[in-house]
Design a protein around this motif. Sequence first.
Motif, mmCIF file in Angstrom:
data_model
loop_
_atom_site.group_PDB
_atom_site.id
_atom_site.type_symbol
_atom_site.label_atom_id
_atom_site.label_comp_id
_atom_site.label_asym_id
_atom_site.label_seq_id
_atom_site.Cartn_x
_atom_site.Cartn_y
_atom_site.Cartn_z
ATOM 1 N N ARG A 74 0.876 -1.189 0.000
ATOM 2 C CA ARG A 74 0.000 0.000 0.000
ATOM 3 C C ARG A 74 0.897 1.218 0.000
ATOM 4 N NH1 ARG A 74 -5.174 1.310 1.235
ATOM 5 N NH2 ARG A 74 -5.724 -0.803 1.816
ATOM 6 N N ALA A 75 0.542 2.232 -0.813
ATOM 7 C CA ALA A 75 1.413 3.406 -0.896
ATOM 8 C C ALA A 75 0.622 4.647 -1.226
ATOM 9 C CB ALA A 75 2.475 3.185 -1.976
ATOM 10 N N THR A 76 1.240 5.812 -1.000
ATOM 11 C CA THR A 76 0.614 7.062 -1.391
ATOM 12 C C THR A 76 1.383 7.735 -2.523
ATOM 13 O OG1 THR A 76 1.919 8.118 0.322
ATOM 14 C CG2 THR A 76 -0.331 7.540 0.892
ATOM 15 N N ASN A 77 2.496 7.150 -2.961
ATOM 16 C CA ASN A 77 3.387 7.831 -3.892
ATOM 17 C C ASN A 77 4.174 6.782 -4.667
ATOM 18 O OD1 ASN A 77 5.274 9.508 -5.076
ATOM 19 N ND2 ASN A 77 6.086 10.318 -3.165
ATOM 20 N N PRO A 78 4.212 6.844 -5.994
ATOM 21 C CA PRO A 78 4.990 5.826 -6.718
ATOM 22 C C PRO A 78 6.490 5.899 -6.452
ATOM 23 C CG PRO A 78 3.479 6.935 -8.210
ATOM 24 C CD PRO A 78 3.421 7.679 -6.925
#
Lengths: 210, 175
Positions: A74-78
């Motif tokens: 899970r991430a907010t930024n590549p």
Amino acid sequence: MNTKPTSFLVFVNGAIENAEVNDFDDLYLRFSYVIGKDWKICSGLEEGTTQIAHKSVQLGSKIVFNFPLEATFRATNPFGWPQLVISGYGLDAFGNDVVRGYGTTYIPISPGRHRIRIPLFVPRSSSRFQQFLAWFFGRRPEFVDPKVIAFNAGREMTRVQSHGYVQVVFNVVTKDLEELGYKIETKHSSQTSQQRSERNETTYVDNYHA
Amino acid sequence: MSEVHVIGQILGASGFPESSLFCKWKVQMGSAWRVLQGDHEGQTQVDEPSDEPMANWCHPIDLHFATKGLQGWPKFHLQVWHQDVYGRNELYSYGFCHVPISPGLHEIDCVTWRPKGSLIEELKTQFIGGSAQLKNPDLVSSSAELYKLRTVSMGKVHLRLHVIVRNFDKYGVEF
């Protein structure tokens, strides 16, 4: 009422299929994921070790692992996209456990099935004499932390010798990347990403015969 | 503000006269662009392949740009260097390649060249080592000034890059 997602998910499964090496007959691999600080592993093993695999008696045989890989991120930024870092070890002629190679690749970004050939490389000793001592005592040069090969900094100090490949298959699916505004494929692509990555894998192999 | 992510690797190089190569890379871009995250330059490991002609670097590239316009789309400046058995480094070639504009996976072969000297200089390169170098390496991607050079072809650098873009459709840009 639809609430906009604030993070996206990347779901990966696949296998470490085999290793193609000429110099030795047996190998086991340790793998781990290197991720950026905006990333988190939700499920799956963060690191692990494969079985100790040997070549078969056929000429030109590969070392087959067929080792399963599964993970959800899970991430907010590549930025900081996960990388798979592999370190291979085996027994040398004197029975010592020595490092056979390190390799790294990014988890593919486009959804679909991808087969990637990761080259393996091993740090070189500083001199011929050191090389002989390393061979004799079984203390070959190795990285203190294999994860260093997944970073840009500090690589200029390393002198390595590459030999062999590890083939890994990845199946990738993403969720909510488009909702957050990221475009990872162009809509005019005439091939599916699977066709392109298979064609590209062949192109990559042919390139070094050029 | 639109964003571009470039995630991938400088895989290696092939077609050079000797092995034991490394690559110095740098990202060059226009004034509308800014690097938000990631290193904009670096140097790969020195690889000496034992059985194949291709040097393998597998050097990770992870860049996050923000931009106000399409002009000055980032490009990579590459320099391939050779390290001999005594640890001396000599420049082998220059090359540049644009970061691909379309989002998606791209396998790129960046061709490279080196400046050609006079006959005496070429003989020196052959016997002593150390070729001619550009005073200003940024010349590699300037279309206006390259006509003054005479160059010799060298090998190729292989890159595998994935480009992700964000917020360009708000400005009407079609990919």
